[in-house]
Scaffold this active site. Structure first.
Site, PDB file in Angstrom:
ATOM      1  CG  HIS A 157      -1.041 -13.304 -16.945  1.00 45.93           C
ATOM      2  ND1 HIS A 157      -2.317 -12.974 -17.337  1.00 45.93           N
ATOM      3  CD2 HIS A 157      -0.759 -14.494 -17.531  1.00 45.93           C
ATOM      4  CE1 HIS A 157      -2.806 -13.951 -18.107  1.00 45.93           C
ATOM      5  NE2 HIS A 157      -1.869 -14.870 -18.246  1.00 45.93           N
ATOM      6  CB  SER A 278      15.512  12.956  -7.539  1.00 42.85           C
ATOM      7  OG  SER A 278      14.840  13.726  -6.567  1.00 42.85           O
ATOM      8  CE  LYS A 284      13.774   7.887  -7.768  1.00 47.76           C
ATOM      9  NZ  LYS A 284      12.487   8.552  -7.563  1.00 47.76           N
ATOM     10  CD  GLU A 291      10.268   7.766 -15.895  1.00 45.88           C
ATOM     11  OE1 GLU A 291       9.396   7.733 -15.038  1.00 45.88           O
ATOM     12  OE2 GLU A 291      11.324   8.407 -15.756  1.00 45.88           O
TER      13      GLU A 291
END
Ligand code: ARG
Length: 460
Positions: A157, A278, A284, A291
């Site tokens: 979970h 970024s 970043k 992804e």
């Protein structure tokens, strides 16, 4: 040159818009080498049956080889009017070898020809994906082996559950990729069936030896029903399904890499060469590769759904709808190959932050189950032990301490069975190393799993 193969019964020219709409050359041109390979085998089959002479077969084969060179060298010209790769090659053959080219299509239709081409393509492609998956499994095992001492929390979970070895966590992916490989190997058996000679749908009256064609092209079997041979695409659906499952596994791994690389987890650091920045936020470092693997997974699932939908209402046998199959197939195969390849390169370059992982495994009452197991060894029934440890956890939470940070006297308030040995019993390493059953996370069990995997990979 652009005279249509089927123009005989037509009085009107095809509308330009129809030519463009029905053309598949932009997609199926990548089948050219397989189309030529199949046609050369077909020439030999025709010659063996006495339908064309050996000399004619030789001329046709030479012309086909020349076309292959032209396409390889990118000097070949394509036109929408010629619909697909099969027609392009046959038209060009007529230019090169003259009238004898008209004999090539004897005992054959584009319906069995295209079925052959995609089977040849997929046989090669699946074999190369299996190779890539072999590399992936090796990399996973290699990284696991170097983390036989690294501990992290195992989750259910997405809540910290019990400590595990990082090697154990990684070897879970090894098992998934091993099954993915098996699925592709299974699917290969049904791809490797030779459809040529089924002609349009009913077979051919020409006395060709289909087994000979199969032999020439390295197929294990000849298809048993001509209508099935030209109508069926289940071998592609099977591949897309195996590809989807494998992508689902890659996507879960990617998801973990994304989460683990967040500041909140800080379990891993991605290599600079495999991350992006970024354009606005200078701090970043984004996990774009992972992804995109996760994102591309959706496309492969979509292709599987599109193919199932494409086929579900088609009456036997061939229908032009089926021309849409190739874009879906190629796209899925390209994505799967690219994703496996990039994960193979990325995984060994990831830096695992052992200190953070170890610290996370020591916080959050991950030893509560073991505490209950301990009470069971003292003769307490498990349900009662579970309840007792629940009370200990509640007390510890109130006091902002871990179970192992409570004193013996505090612990003994909950059960007189608890003795000083409990503190060793509850260490992360002991918890891990008690789980010695086959498939457990004990160092010994994980080392055995790695050894088995290495043996299997060596023999594959
Ligand atoms: N381009 C077609 C396809 O990919 C080849 C078969 C065409 N057959 C036909 N009867 N029009 O499906």
């Amino acid at each position: 040159m652009s005279e249509k193969l089927w123009a005989g019964r037509f009085k009107e020219k095809t509308a330009k818009i129809v030519e463009t709409f029905t053309s598949s050359i932009d997609v199926d041109r990548r089948l050219y080498a397989y189309d030529i390979q199949g046609s050369i085998a077909h020439c030999k089959t025709l010659a063996k049956a006495g339908i064309i002479s050996a000399k004619e077969a030789g001329e046709l084969a030479a012309g086909l080889k020349k076309i292959k060179q032209e396409i390889d060298a990118q000097t070949f010209h394509y036109h929408d009017a010629l619909e697909d790769i099969h027609t392009h090659i046959e038209s060009r053959l007529a230019e090169i070898v003259g009238n004898v080219a008209q004999k090539l299509h004897t005992a054959r239709s584009r319906n069995d020809q295209v079925a052959l081409d995609v089977r040849l393509y997929l046989r090669d492609t699946v074999a190369s994906i299996i190779q890539l998956l072999g590399q992936l499994q090796k990399v996973v095992v290699h990284v696991a082996k170097s983390h036989i001492k690294t501990v992290l929390p195992g989750y259910t979970h997405l809540q910290r559950a019990q400590p595990v070895l990082l090697a154990h966590h990684l070897m879970a992916y090894y098992e998934m990729f091993a099954r993915d490989t098996e699925r592709l190997q299974d699917c290969l058996a049904r791809i490797n069936v030779m459809p040529l000679g089924s002609a349009a749908l009913a077979g051919t009256p020409h006395p060709i030896d289909r087994k000979y064609t199969a032999e020439l092209l390295g197929f294990k079997k000849v298809s048993a029903n001509s209508m099935d041979s030209v109508a069926d695409r289940d071998f592609m659906i099977e591949f897309l399904s195996a590809a989807s499952i494998c992508m689902m596994h890659l996507s879960r791994l990617s998801e973990e890499l994304i989460i683990w690389s967040s500041t909140e987890f800080s379990f891993i650091e991605l290599p600079d060469a495999f991350a992006t920045g970024s354009s606005i936020m200078p701090q970043k470092k984004n996990p774009d590769v992972a992804e995109l693997v996760r994102g591309k997974t959706g496309r492969v699932f979509g292709n599987l759904m599109a193919m199932l939908t494409l086929m579900k209402s088609l009456p036997l046998s061939y229908n032009r709808d089926m021309q849409e199959d190739k874009a879906l197939l190629f796209d899925a195969a390209d994505i799967l190959s690219a994703c496996v390849e990039i994960i193979v390169q990325l995984l060994p370059k990831i830096k695992f932050n052992k200190t953070n992982m170890q610290a996370a495994a020591g916080e959050g009452y991950l030893n509560a189950t073991d505490m209950a197991d301990y009470l069971v060894t003292k003769g307490m029934p498990f349900r009662e032990a579970h309840h007792c440890v629940g009370q200990i956890v509640s007390y510890a939470v109130r006091n902002r301490k871990e179970i192992h940070a409570l004193s013996l006297a505090e612990l003994q308030q909950f059960s007189p069975h608890i003795e000083a040995e409990i503190f060793d019993f509850l260490t992360t390493q002991q918890m891990i190393d008690r789980r010695t059953t086959i498939g457990g996370t004990a160092t010994r069990a994980v080392k055995a799993a790695i050894k088995t995997a290495e043996k299997k990979l060596k023999n594959s």
